[in-house]
Design an enzyme around this catalytic site. Structure first.
Site, PDB file in Angstrom:
ATOM      1  N   ASP A 145      -9.672   3.056  -1.929  1.00  0.00           N
ATOM      2  CA  ASP A 145      -9.235   2.639  -1.779  1.00  0.00           C
ATOM      3  C   ASP A 145      -7.846   3.461  -1.203  1.00  0.00           C
ATOM      4  O   ASP A 145      -6.939   3.248  -2.511  1.00  0.00           O
ATOM      5  CB  ASP A 145      -8.847   1.360  -2.046  1.00  0.00           C
ATOM      6  CG  ASP A 145     -10.439   0.501  -1.255  1.00  0.00           C
ATOM      7  OD1 ASP A 145     -11.064   1.762  -0.631  1.00  0.00           O
ATOM      8  OD2 ASP A 145     -10.144  -0.316  -0.626  1.00  0.00           O
TER       9      ASP A 145
ATOM     10  N   LYS B 210      -5.950  -1.378   5.599  1.00  0.00           N
ATOM     11  CA  LYS B 210      -5.738  -2.308   4.246  1.00  0.00           C
ATOM     12  C   LYS B 210      -4.735  -3.181   4.570  1.00  0.00           C
ATOM     13  O   LYS B 210      -3.162  -2.245   4.068  1.00  0.00           O
ATOM     14  CB  LYS B 210      -7.369  -2.496   3.535  1.00  0.00           C
ATOM     15  CG  LYS B 210      -6.828  -3.393   2.183  1.00  0.00           C
ATOM     16  CD  LYS B 210      -7.522  -2.283   0.536  1.00  0.00           C
ATOM     17  CE  LYS B 210      -6.948  -3.601  -0.365  1.00  0.00           C
ATOM     18  NZ  LYS B 210      -7.258  -2.968  -1.389  1.00  0.00           N
TER      19      LYS B 210
ATOM     20  N   LYS C 228      -9.211  -4.692   6.303  1.00  0.00           N
ATOM     21  CA  LYS C 228      -9.251  -5.153   5.518  1.00  0.00           C
ATOM     22  C   LYS C 228      -8.042  -5.989   4.707  1.00  0.00           C
ATOM     23  O   LYS C 228      -7.342  -5.445   3.810  1.00  0.00           O
ATOM     24  CB  LYS C 228     -10.325  -4.318   4.319  1.00  0.00           C
ATOM     25  CG  LYS C 228     -10.196  -4.785   2.431  1.00  0.00           C
ATOM     26  CD  LYS C 228     -10.688  -4.034   1.301  1.00  0.00           C
ATOM     27  CE  LYS C 228     -10.882  -4.381   0.503  1.00  0.00           C
ATOM     28  NZ  LYS C 228     -10.579  -3.653  -1.159  1.00  0.00           N
TER      29      LYS C 228
END
Lengths: 308, 291
Positions: A145, A208, A244
């Site tokens: 991430d 995300k 996400k």
């Protein structure tokens, strides 16, 4: 491995992102919360939510044992209810990847996601970011991430952001890359759309919303804008990109609203933890309480569920 | 032309807000001479669930609050009731009281707030104890609130009975959900309006109206309610509630006295747990020292 996906330009052209109709997005977003969900659907939805959670601990106070405990919980959500899935992944700082790998074992169903690239601020040199990424992947992370450089983005240096994502993607090797836009710092939905397009074109496997470290985190409108970017990309190229939302999703009802939005915006193919995740720490417990309520018929109390 | 009177819709009081019932149901109890009292929300299990969440949240700041501050807040409730006394008297009359009885009940209700305001910072030191033990320990017992309490207000006493049930609970640092009288619910919601403008934090008292028989089983089996307080349940209701309460070992407290008529500190202690601590000490009285 190629630095970015095929059929995409090596540079980002700002005019290629369409403007966002803010009022339209707000109205559409409000609609998703009005669906009537019956018990059997709810039960299936809650299981799906559990299976899409990236169980997260990203605190300064994290300890090896807390990470081990998190790993245990990811596989044993609530043993007194049979048939529960595991979470999709655990999400930890790079320094804890090795510990998580040892705790979960080499062939675990639960992936290990590691934040990297100077999370949460993103202020580091490219070299440092790449080193951190390589190390996390080397230690056994399945997913990275990364945070984008919001400072560069906001000063209009889109190509820097693009190149940086592409470089990190290359450093990831086989690991899947989630690109955190930190939408709370981007200011407008137009910027969210632009950042989403950059991240998708530069090769991000997931986009995300947030780090979870600032007050303004994932919201339904912001997520909708990002889903639309994914949809446009899919229509143009046929390639799927994951989504996400992270931060601020702590109630199962809200999580079900997100699933409704994903289904109605992208279609049922995305209702799978390969393409959709929740970044959350307390959501799992709320979902478990709702599942227990559906199973037993009695409203539950937080004290009967594990804390972390 | 005769004017058509507007019938008030009395809403619920949950977490300091006035929502309508999630179920959308309402009922119209009849008052004096069969006149409809108003549109009263018929709470559902989801309203109960929401109020338990609100009470649990409020408990975190209410239980550790300084007793003196709790006292000030209860006194403030009395002040707010005083300002609305005419409305309460009027509602009690609509529900069938005589004017004299209504005025007496409202006055007694306000006095009851003052009474428990006084006890807020006194019950602990009055009833806690230092216990004699046969070892070198300082042994003492103190009171701690049970947590989230559901109170079933008495059916016949719309205002004083409700306050007599609820005040001792919050005096001791608990938060509560109170089920108002089914046939005489007016004062409960007007009380909520007074509470909302007093300094009582939202969620410490939550007020639900509706059908008692419908809500009792859900209360009994709810895992996040620590105790139930009631004074006028039937024997069947009591035994059912006791059976359901075993799910999370919630306390069932059935008072024998009418809460409208009892002015005593003992109802405060009914919703308290006793914590006893053993603290090792060197006895200085016997003289001499091991060191």
């Amino acid at each position: 491995m190629k630095s970015h996906t095929k059929n995409t330009p090596a540079r980002y052209i700002p005019s290629s992102s369409p403007p966002v109709d803010q009022v339209g997005i707000a109205e559409r977003a409000a609609r998703f919360t009005t669906r009537s969900i019956k018990d059997t659907t709810k039960r299936a939805g809650l299981n799906m939510v559990l299976n899409m959670i990236d169980l997260t601990t990203l605190e300064g106070a994290d300890t090896p044992n807390k990470v081990r405990q998190l790993c245990y919980k990811s596989c044993h959500l609530h043993d007194s209810i049979p048939g529960l899935p595991t979470t999709a992944a655990v999400c930890v700082y790079p320094t804890f990847v090795k510990i998580a790998r040892t705790a979960l074992g080499p062939h675990s169903k639960v992936n290990i996601a590691s934040v990297a690239t100077a999370f949460p601020s993103g202020h580091a040199t490219l070299k440092q970011k790449l080193e951190e990424t390589t190390q996390a992947v080397g230690d056994g992370a399945d997913e990275i991430d990364m945070v984008i450089s919001r400072g560069k983005f906001l000063s209009g240096d889109y190509n820097y952001v693009f190149d940086e994502i592409a470089a990190v993607k290359e450093a990831c090797g086989k690991a899947r890359l989630k690109v955190i836009l930190e939408t709370g710092e981007l200011g407008t939905l137009d910027n969210v759309r632009r950042a989403s397009d950059i991240a998708i074109h530069a090769g991000g496997d997931f986009i995300k919303t947030s780090t979870g470290k600032i007050a303004s985190a994932a919201t339904i409108p912001v997520t909708l804008v990002m889903l639309l970017a994914i949809r446009d990309h899919y229509f143009k190229t046929g390639e799927m990109v994951g989504m996400k939302p992270a931060g601020g999703i702590s109630k199962s009802k809200l999580a079900l609203h997100y699933l409704v939005m994903v289904k109605e915006t992208l279609g049922p193919e995305w209702l799978d933890n390969r393409w959709f995740r929740f970044g959350a720490s307390s959501l799992a417990n709320d979902v478990l309480m709702q599942v227990a309520k559906l199973e037993s018929g009695h409203y539950q109390a937080a004290q009967y569920f594990s804390k972390d | 032309m005769e004017r058509i009177e507007v019938l008030k819709t009395y809403k619920l009081y949950i977490g300091g807000k006035f929502p309508r019932t999630e179920s959308g149901r309402y009922y119209q109890p009849a008052g004096k001479n069969g006149k409809k009292l108003g549109n009263i929300c018929q709470s559902s299990r989801k309203d109960l669930r929401n109020s338990v969440v609100a009470a649990r949240t409020a408990l975190a700041s209410w239980a550790p609050r300084d007793p003196f501050n709790r006292s000030q807040i209860l006194y403030r409730i009395a002040e707010m009731l005083e300002g609305r006394s005419a409305q309460f008297v009027d509602e009690l009359k609509q529900q069938g009281s005589t004017p004299t009885a209504a005025r007496k009940e409202v006055a007694a209700s306000i006095d009851r707030c003052i009474y428990y305001a006084g006890w807020c910072d006194k019950y602990q030191q009055t009833f806690s104890s230092v216990n004699p033990v046969a070892s070198a320990h300082f042994n003492f017992s103190v009171y701690e609130p049970m947590g989230v309490i559901t109170a079933i207000a008495p059916e016949q006493s719309s205002l004083l009975g409700l306050l007599g049930t609820v005040l001792p609970i919050i005096t001791g640092g608990n938060s509560c959900i109170v089920i108002a009288s089914e046939t005489k619910p007016l004062c409960a919601i007007t009380l909520a309006e007074a509470l909302a403008t007093s300094d009582l934090p939202g969620g410490v008292i939550n007020i639900l109206t509706g059908v008692r028989a419908e809500l009792l089983p859900i209360i009994g089996s709810h895992m996040d309610i620590n105790a139930v307080v009631a004074s006028d349940l039937t024997d069947t209701e009591k035994s059912n509630l006791r059976a359901e309460a075993t799910s999370n070992l919630k306390r069932t407290i059935f008072c024998k006295q009418d809460p409208a008529k009892t002015e005593s500190p003992y109802p405060i202690l009914a919703t308290q747990e006793i914590k006893t601590t053993w603290h090792p000490v060197e006895s200085s009285i016997t003289g001499g020292s091991a060191y």
